[in-house]
Design an enzyme around this catalytic site. Sequence first.
Site, PDB file in Angstrom:
ATOM      1  N   CYS A  31      -2.146  35.096   7.006  1.00  0.00           N
ATOM      2  CA  CYS A  31      -1.742  33.980   7.864  1.00  0.00           C
ATOM      3  C   CYS A  31      -1.602  34.436   9.316  1.00  0.00           C
ATOM      4  O   CYS A  31      -0.704  35.217   9.643  1.00  0.00           O
ATOM      5  CB  CYS A  31      -0.422  33.424   7.319  1.00  0.00           C
ATOM      6  SG  CYS A  31       0.479  32.346   8.416  1.00  0.00           S
ATOM      7  N   CYS A  34       1.709  33.672  10.989  1.00  0.00           N
ATOM      8  CA  CYS A  34       2.746  34.549  10.412  1.00  0.00           C
ATOM      9  C   CYS A  34       2.739  35.902  11.129  1.00  0.00           C
ATOM     10  O   CYS A  34       3.794  36.448  11.452  1.00  0.00           O
ATOM     11  CB  CYS A  34       2.506  34.775   8.924  1.00  0.00           C
ATOM     12  SG  CYS A  34       2.579  33.290   7.921  1.00  0.00           S
TER      13      CYS A  34
END
Length: 126
Positions: A31, A34
């Site tokens: 991600c 993230c």
Amino acid sequence: MSATVELTKENFDKTVTDNEFVLIDFWAEWCGPCRQFAPVYEKAAEANPDLVFGKVDTEAQPELAAAFNIQSIPTLMIVRDQVAVFAQPGALPEAALTDVIGQARKLDMDQVRQQIAEQQAQQQGA
């Protein structure tokens, strides 16, 4: 050494039960947002050594992600006195994360528990 704690299904309950203020970052290696949020979260952890900053890898811990109905990552959750007082998907900028932590610190947990009890009573009466 990292200022954050990796949370797993084995240590999650104990961590949340044993600490009155826990921040949880639900994330995954693949991600992009993230990975962008990680240094911001790490910096906040270093700036707030009295709080527990946990990370849940949703790929390694799908049961935890499912238990909290995590729909998108990153998702930040704050648990105080075993009550989730904040949960929001998206990578927060540093100033917003600092603000959220400050607001969560100021919460009157007796008042929060009272509101939860009232909501539950209303739902049972409905």
